[in-house]
Every structure is written in structure tokens, then in C-alpha cells.
Design an enzyme around this catalytic site. Structure first.
Site, PDB file in Angstrom:
ATOM      1  N   LYS A 127       0.813  -1.223   0.000  1.00 57.37           N
ATOM      2  CA  LYS A 127       0.000   0.000   0.000  1.00 57.37           C
ATOM      3  C   LYS A 127       0.843   1.267   0.000  1.00 57.37           C
ATOM      4  CE  LYS A 127      -3.540  -0.653  -0.400  1.00 57.37           C
ATOM      5  NZ  LYS A 127      -4.211  -1.049  -1.661  1.00 57.37           N
ATOM      6  N   LYS A 146      -7.116  -0.639  -7.862  1.00 57.10           N
ATOM      7  CA  LYS A 146      -6.070   0.348  -7.585  1.00 57.10           C
ATOM      8  C   LYS A 146      -6.645   1.759  -7.677  1.00 57.10           C
ATOM      9  CE  LYS A 146      -3.192  -2.973  -7.121  1.00 57.10           C
ATOM     10  NZ  LYS A 146      -2.708  -3.345  -5.767  1.00 57.10           N
TER      11      LYS A 146
END
Length: 883
Positions: free
Chosen positions: A613, A832
Site C-alpha cells: 500500500k 487500484k
């Protein structure tokens, strides 16, 4: 007359030339006949060498010590809970001979240590962490460096030793400028140096004796004329080793008889100043000092660093039935093998020679040697047996598993036809081929044909130095370290031993072979058929070794079959169960026994390691747009990432790993890479990565750890994690240790990867800082072209791709994508760039406080490395200072 002479002279010259040619031809013929006769005639054998006899005289040869021995005192144990089991070694230089010998013994014994250059004024290393001692023992290569410490350093070290119960080992090495007689500064102890000594003996009253068997005499002169002896009237000093002056030496000052035993190693019982010491009047070049040194380490550490008395030895005889004529065993050799085995069983319980056979070569020797083959089979049940390859071929040359298995079945059929036991569960590959580096087909064929559970090799992790050899487990087969003993296929005559027969005897009598058994609880020795014919050096070596060990040590020698032996090994060293794969192309021996169909060019040149992340997927996507950069194939089982170095996939071996990469068209200009974002905070990945890819570049992306934690929480919610769905973000990050395990697990995945400085330090333990690039995650999000420019420069990629033209911001997606013709874009998947609510204020404040020290340490680390401080880190540090 003159005309007649002109006619006759050429004729006479012609006959003379013919005569010379005939003589030359006769000489050459004679030499050829002689060479043939010598090569085909049996060698005139000298008497076979007899094994070294029983122990030398154990009684005293002359008067004992100058004073009655002190009654043994129990060792003062170190403060176990207050000191780390680490030895601090002060060396003269990184290359000093004695320093290297000290370190070699510590490494062979698997004792942890730290080396420091002997300090000058005020250079004493840190000895404690708060109230915890860093070291359990201190060793000085040069005793005088300890004695002559400045007052502050000496007081510091001595106070540490007294408070934590830490002992000191010191060596006094005399040189040509040493005073012949002097008092050791600050001690009631006198030294007499540069002496020639003889007839070494162990003092049976020395308290430190553990492995060493006392009351043994080593007769004859000691090597060198630079020995030092100790004298004292103080009761704190107890002799450990004693010797006599050589007849030509001048008398030692004081009331000492020439025939008296003079201490060359003394034990300081701590009665003088509360510190126990062991002092050596020479280095470790003489073998008995190594033995006493190991005992001194055990004694002064209260047996915390101590070798057990049990030793397991297994002697393999490779190449049974293999070998050219004239080198193989005959009937008398087999009878001698049986006789020696029975003798050794009286000294080593269960001792049995372990015979490795290649059936194809049965009955391929002389008539006498074929009879020797039959004699071995007649007594087959007296030995243990294990398979080599049928034709002694190296397994890595077989690329087809079925062909390899067929070779094994031929050997197994031979064994069944001749009644050779096949249930030992052990095998050895010729030349250790295919064992390490791993040849997957070998392991699979071994298991399918023979049911193999154990093998051994001298190649893991490398052949030299031998003390680094280790074991591992692969595909259910236990791989044990194998040792050499100085006997190879060509060492078959005692008087022709390389370096002379004394070299072999020196190895047995305190040398390399002796130390191998002394310092390793389990030793599998490699020998060969030819070592048991001819001069029978195998029998000579191991009978002599066993007798010498029993003379000088208290070791309990025994033998176990391979499977129980392997189980015992991994009980002792469970940390070795997992292998550490290395690049086969970095070791010539490894490359020679690795399939020519494999290439190291398929290993990646750089890794993107995470953390999760932070934008690593975006970098992966952007790099894949470059024509010179190729990513690994996606894994179908681990979210496209290979996750090789930190998962069970690692145990599948490097063949499995390399299958995820194509063969590059140009190994020098093409860049293979993989991205596994879970690598960053793994405790095992940096070590494993550096072992296999020592020259790889490492790329990590760092964002604000608070934002990273929140992003991970939202990621888990999007994937339906019940914990993330049932608890708020603040509840997750602030959970106590009493909360449910699943909640604490999610908390760890949110918080622990954000300990950036801790994880980076681990990577920097194994990789130089020049191979590590830290990408600013905030810059990557706002100006990816600048980040990609830095990455290309770091990797040295050509041609240079202009990402300013390549990337375009997509307003709908909210992040950067590949720009296409017509204003279109190609972006990452729907998962995403996901949008989610802003972090609540309470969580933000909690995380700012939680990560404050971690961020501060990261700033210090980046400053030391000369790397720029990311913009988000500057902002966090400013907010922290304002708060």
C-alpha cells in the site's frame, strides 16, 4: 689411392650412420619394454603402515609441578541471565594468524563472537546495554594489550568482569625482543620466554579440564624456541599444561630443577582480584593448545559455551566396484576391513563401514580384484550399503527424470540379485552432483526408486572453509554435511601421500582430522574403495584416529545409521532445517555440477520489496512500459506476486523461482525484476535475498506510515475481512494485547510495516547502502515521472524512457496511467486508486504519536546514508516538533 679413399669413405660413413640408428632404435625399444614391464608388473609393496598404537606413557616422567596442586574448585558461573552468550575477541589485526585461529575454533564450535582491534587509549567497546552484559567471555590475542591498558579502560573492563562473572583468556607470544624473564605487570606472576621445551603433559588437577583426558604425556621436543613458562607462589595460579626444558636450554632463574615440569598454560582461579583467567605461553599452533582452549572457553563461561562429549561418526566408502585395475580391493583387503571393523567396534559402539556401490562395474578388475568383489558380497550383511549411480554418472547430466530413475533401477536390480540390503534410506551422488545446487530430478528419482530419506554433501554452502558446512532439508530428504579426511581416490600409498606421510599423521594427531571430530558432534567422512586396497590407508587412518581421540579426550564415540543420524543432527541444529539458496554461478565448483541447461541469467537484477500500500504496483506497471525491463510472470497462487523469499515457495528451490522469468535476449542490457510487497518487513527476506542475489538492486517506497496503515485497513475492508468490517480503524490500531488474536493480527499488519528504520536496518545488514533506493511515495503519487527518472538512473537502464511523455493523469481514475493515442489511457485495475473516506482525527493523532520515534529514527538513518528526506517525513517531523 686417393681415389680409392674417396670411394670407400662414403660407404664407411653410411655404415656408421646405420650403426648409430640401430643403437638409438635398440635404446628406445629397451626403454619401451622397461616401461611396459614396470606398468604391468605388480608394485613391490613396502610393509603396510601400522595404526598408531595405544596411548603414550601416562605417568609422570620426572618430578611433577614445583608445588602441590590446588584442590579443584568449581567454576564460577557467569551471571547467566545478565550476559549474552557472545565472546569478545580482541585481535591485533584483521589478518593476524592467531586471531584467525581463535575465530576458526569459535566458528567451528558455532559460538557467537565479536572481534575488535585491541583498543588503544580510551577505545574500549561498549560492554553493557543498560544492566545487561553484552559478552560472556573476553579473549585477548595479545595478553600484553590487556596488561598495558590505560587505567580508565583497565578499570572499566575489570569491573565488568567482576560484576558479571566474566573470565579472560590471554595469549603471550614471545618474540626476539621479549625479556627473557619478567613479572607480568600488576600480577604476582613471572614469565620466562624464548625457551625450547619438550615432553608435554596435562595436569590432572586442572579444574578446567572437560574434553581433555588428563595424565597423558606427549613425548619429544615442542615445535619452536619461543615458548613461555609461568612461575608464581600465589595460590590463584594452577598449572594446566607442563613441559620440561630441552637439555641445551639454560636454566630458568629461581629454584627450579632442570627436570621439573614447567607450566606453559596456567589457570587463574580468581583469588587475586576476583577475575578468572586462562593464560597461554604460546599460540594455538600446537594442537594440544586448541584442545585446552576449547575447555577454557567452556569453563570460563560456566558451560554456556560448551561442547558435549558425544560424537557420532560415520565412515562412507564410495565407489565400491568402481576403480581401475591395480587400485581395487582383493580378498586380503576385505578380510582386513572386517578385522578392523571388529576392532573399532570395541572402541566405537555400533561402528560399521558404510559401502556405496555402482553395480555396473562389478567384476571389472583383475582376477584377484574380482575375487575381492565376491568377498565383499559374501560378507555383505556385515556392512551397511547405500547406492551410488549404476554407471557412476553425475545426476545433473540427466535432464529427464525417467532416464535418471532407470539408472537407479538398474543399480537396485543389481542389489536385489546379489542380496545387498537396500533399506538404509541413504544415498550419495557421484561427485555430490545434484545434491547442492539442487537438481530437482535427482530428489524426485531418489524418493520414487529408493525411498531415500538422507543424503550428504561437502558442497553446502561451499566446500571451503570446511567449518562452514551445514545441513538442510529439501523435498523431504535430509541433507547432512560431509567431511573429507585427506583420503581421495589417488591417495593409496602411505609413502606417496601428498606432502609426505607425516602430513597424514599430523592430521590424525591433533590436526585437521582430529579437530573435525573434536568440534563437530556429527561427522560423515568420505573415503573411497581404493583407500582400502593397496596400503589400506582408510583402515590406518580411522583406527589411528579413534585411538588418538581416546588417548587425549573424554569423547564418547559412537555410530548411528544414516536416518537416525540425520534425525539427531536436526535435533541438535533445528535452525538448519531451512536451506539458504545461493547463486550457483558464484562458485566454480557449484557451476560445474549444475545443469548446463540452466542459466543464472534468469535471476532478477532488482527487486521491488514494498511495503504494501505504498505504490509498488504503480512502479511495477510503469517499469513494465520500458523496452529493456521485463517483469516476472504472474503467480497464479499468490496474488500475481511470486513471494518466493518469504513463503513456503522458498523451499521449492531456485529452479522453481527461475521458471517465473524468461531467458533474456541480452543478459547485459535486459533487466529482469520481480515485485513482492511483502518482502520489506520480513525478517528472513534480506538474508535470503542477499544469498541468492547479492548484486541485486533493492527498491522500496515509503509513504507516511499512518496513511499506509489506513490504506491497508481499507484494503482489507474491500476484500471482506470480517475483522476490518466489524471494528473501526481506531479500534484496530489502539487494540490492547488482551483483544482477540484476529484483531491483533490485523493491527500488526497495519502498524508493523511502518517501522521503516527497523526494517531498513535489516536490509542494510545484508546489502550495501549503494544497492538500496528509497522512493518518496508522496512524490510518486504527485510526480511519478520524477520518481521514474531517479529509478532509471539508479538501475543504470538504457535507453532512457521519458515518462513525462509516457504517463498521463486520468481524472476519472484519480491516478497516473499510460498515455495512448487519441487521448486514451491504459490504467491499473479497478482495485487500484480506490477512494475511501478521510482518516478520522482521533486515529490521525494516535498514529502521529505512535510513529513519532520511528520517523525520527528514519530521519537519522537517511542522514547517515546521505539519502534525501521524503517530503512527507519532513512534514511529520515539523508537526511533531510543533506538537
Amino acid at each position: 689411392m686417393l681415389q680409392l679413399w674417396k670411394v670407400v669413405r662414403p660407404a664407411r660413413q653410411l655404415e656408421l650412420h646405420r650403426l648409430i640408428l640401430l643403437l638409438i632404435a635398440f635404446s628406445l625399444g629397451s626403454m619401451g619394454f622397461l616401461a611396459y614391464y614396470v606398468s604391468t608388473s605388480p608394485k613391490a609393496k613396502e610393509p603396510l603402515p601400522l595404526p598408531l598404537g595405544d596411548c603414550s606413557s601416562g605417568g609422570a616422567a620426572g618430578p611433577g609441578p614445583a608445588r602441590p596442586p590446588v584442590p579443584p574448585r568449581p567454576p564460577r558461573p557467569p551471571e547467566t541471565a545478565r550476559t549474552e552468550p557472545v565472546v569478545l575477541v580482541f585481535v591485533e589485526s584483521a589478518y593476524s594468524q592467531l586471531g584467525q585461529e581463535i575465530v576458526a575454533i569459535l566458528e567451528s564450535s558455532r559460538f557467537r563472537y565479536s572481534t575488535e582491534l585491541a583498543p588503544g587509549r580510551g577505545d574500549m567497546p561498549t560492554l553493557t546495554d543498560n544492566t545487561h552484559g553484552r559478552y560472556v567471555l573476553v579473549i585477548y590475542e595479545n595478553l600484553l594489550k590487556y596488561v598495558n591498558l590505560d587505567a580508565w579502560s583497565r578499570e572499566l573492563l575489570d569491573r565488568y568482569c567482576v560484576e558479571y562473572g566474566v573470565g579472560i583468556i590471554g595469549f603471550f607470544r614471545a618474540h626476539e625482543h621479549s625479556l627473557l624473564s619478567a613479572q607480568l605487570k600488576g600480577f604476582p606472576l613471572f614469565l620466562h620466554s624464548n625457551l625450547g621445551l619438550r615432553d608435554y603433559q596435562v595436569n590432572p588437577s586442572a579444574p578446567l579440564l572437560h574434553l581433555t583426558r588428563p595424565s597423558r604425556l606427549e613425548p619429544g621436543p615442542l615445535p619452536g624456541d619461543d615458548w613461555t613458562i609461568f612461575q608464581s607462589n600465589h595460590s590463584t595460579y594452577e598449572p594446566v599444561l607442563l613441559a620440561s626444558l630441552r637439555p641445551a636450554e639454560p636454566a630458568v632463574p629461581g629454584p627450579v630443577l632442570r627436570r621439573a615440569r614447567l607450566p606453559t598454560v596456567v589457570q587463574d582461579l580468581g583469588l587475586h582480584d576476583g577475575i578468572q583467567r586462562v593464560l597461554f605461553g604460546h599460540g594455538l599452533s600446537f594442537w594440544l593448545h586448541k584442545l585446552i582452549f576449547v575447555d577454557a572457553v567452556a569453563y570460563l563461561t560456566g558451560k554456556r559455551l560448551c561442547l558435549d562429549l558425544d560424537r557420532y561418526i560415520l565412515v562412507d566408502i564410495d565407489d565400491i566396484f568402481v576403480g581401475k585395475e591395480g587400485t581395487r580391493m582383493k580378498v586380503a583387503d576385505v578380510e582386513a576391513l572386517l578385522t578392523t571393523q571388529n576392532k573399532l567396534r570395541t572402541l566405537v559402539p555400533n561402528f560399521t563401514f558404510n559401502l556405496g556401490f555402482s553395480g555396473k562395474f562389478y567384476h571389472t578388475g583383475t582376477e584377484e580384484e574380482d575375487a575381492g568383489d565376491d568377498m565383499l558380497l559374501k560378507h555383505r550383511k556385515e556392512f551397511w550399503w547405500f547406492p551410488h549411480m549404476w554407471s557412476h554418472m553425475q545426476p545433473h547430466l540427466f535432464h529427464n527424470r525417467s532416464v535418471l530413475a532407470d539408472q537407479m533401477r538398474l543399480n537396485k536390480q543389481f542389489a536385489l540379485e546379489h542380496g545387498i540390503p537396500t533399506d538404509l534410506g541413504y544415498a550419495v551422488a557421484p561427485h555430490h552432483s545434484g545434491v547442492y545446487p539442487i537438481h530437482t530430478q535427482l530428489y524426485e528419482a531418489w524418493k520414487s526408486v529408493w525411498g531415500i530419506q538422507v543424503t550428504s554433501t561437502e558442497e553446502y554452502p561451499h566446500l571451503r572453509p570446511a567449518r562452514y558446512r551445514r545441513g538442510f532439508i529439501h523435498n523431504g530428504i535430509m541433507v547432512l554435511p560431509r567431511q573429507t579426511c585427506g583420503l581421495f581416490t589417488h591417495t593409496i600409498f602411505y609413502n606417496e601421500y601428498p606432502g609426505g606421510s607425516r602430513e597424514l599423521d599430523r592430521s590424525i594427531r591433533g590436526g585437521e582430522l582430529f579437530l573435525t571430530v573434536l568440534l563437530n558432534p556429527i561427522s560423515i567422512f568420505m573415503t573411497h574403495l581404493s583407500n582400502y586396497g593397496n596400503d589400506r590407508l582408510g583402515l590406518y587412518t580411522f583406527e589411528s584416529l579413534v585411538r588418538f581421540l581416546q588417548c587425549w579426550t573424554r569423547l564418547r564415540l559412537q555410530t548411528l545409521p544414516p536416518v537416525p543420524l540425520a534425525q539427531k543432527y536436526f535435533e541438535l541444529f533445528p535452525q538448519e532445517r531451512s536451506p539458504l539458496w545461493q547463486n550457483p554461478c558464484d562458485d566454480k565448483r557449484h557451476k560445474d555440477i549444475w545443469s548446463k541447461e540452466k542459466t543464472c541469467d534468469r535471476l532478477p537484477k532488482f527487486l521491488i520489496v514494498g511495503p504494501q500500500k505504498t505504490g509498488t504496483t504503480a512502479i511495477h506497471f510503469f517499469l513494465s512500459l520500458h523496452p529493456a525491463v521485463t517483469s516476472s510472470f504472474p503467480s497464479p497462487s499468490t496474488f500475481e506476486e511470486i513471494q518466493f523469499f518469504n513463503s513456503p515457495n522458498y523451499h521449492k528451490g531456485i529452479d522453481w523461482y527461475m521458471d517465473f522469468f524468461p531467458v533474456p535476449s541480452n543478459a547485459s542490457t535486459d533487466f529482469l525484476f520481480e515485485k513482492s510487497a511483502t518482502y520489506f518487513d520480513s525478517e528472513v527476506v534480506p538474508r535470503r535475498g542477499a544469498a541468492l542475489l547479492p548484486r541485486a538492486k533493492i527498491i522500496t517506497v515509503l509513504t507516511n506510515p499512518a496513511d499506509r496503515a489506513y490504506s491497508w485497513y481499507q484494503h482489507q475492508r474491500a476484500h471482506g475481512d470480517p475483522v476490518a468490517l466489524n471494528y473501526t480503524f481506531y479500534q484496530v490500531i489502539s487494540a490492547s494485547s488482551q483483544t482477540p488474536l484476529a484483531l491483533r493480527s490485523l493491527q500488526n499488519r497495519c502498524l508493523v510495516p511502518g517501522y521503516y528504520s527497523t526494517h531498513l536496518q535489516r536490509w542494510l545488514t545484508y546489502y550495501p547502502s549503494g544497492q538500496l533506493l528509497i522512493v518518496d511515495g508522496q512524490e510518486l503519487r504527485t510526480n511519478p515521472a520524477a520518481s521514474m527518472e531517479s529509478i532509471q538512473k539508479f538501475l543504470g537502464i538504457t535507453p532512457f524512457l521519458n515518462y513525462t511523455r509516457t504517463l498521463r493523469f486520468d481524472d476519472d481514475k484519480g491516478f497516473w496511467c499510460q498515455g495512448l493515442e487519441g487521448g486514451k489511457t491504459r490504467c491499473l485495475g479497478r482495485s487500484k486508486g480506490r477512494r475511501y473516506p478521510d482518516m478520522d482525527t482521533e486515529s490521525r493523532l494516535f498514529l502521529t504519536d505512535f510513529f513519532r520515534n520511528h520517523n525520527l529514527e528514519l530521519s537519522k538513518l537517511l542522514s547517515r546514508l546521505g539519502q534525501p528526506v521524503p517530503s512527507w517525513l519532513r512534514e511529520e517531523l515539523q508537526h511533531s516538533s510543533l506538537g
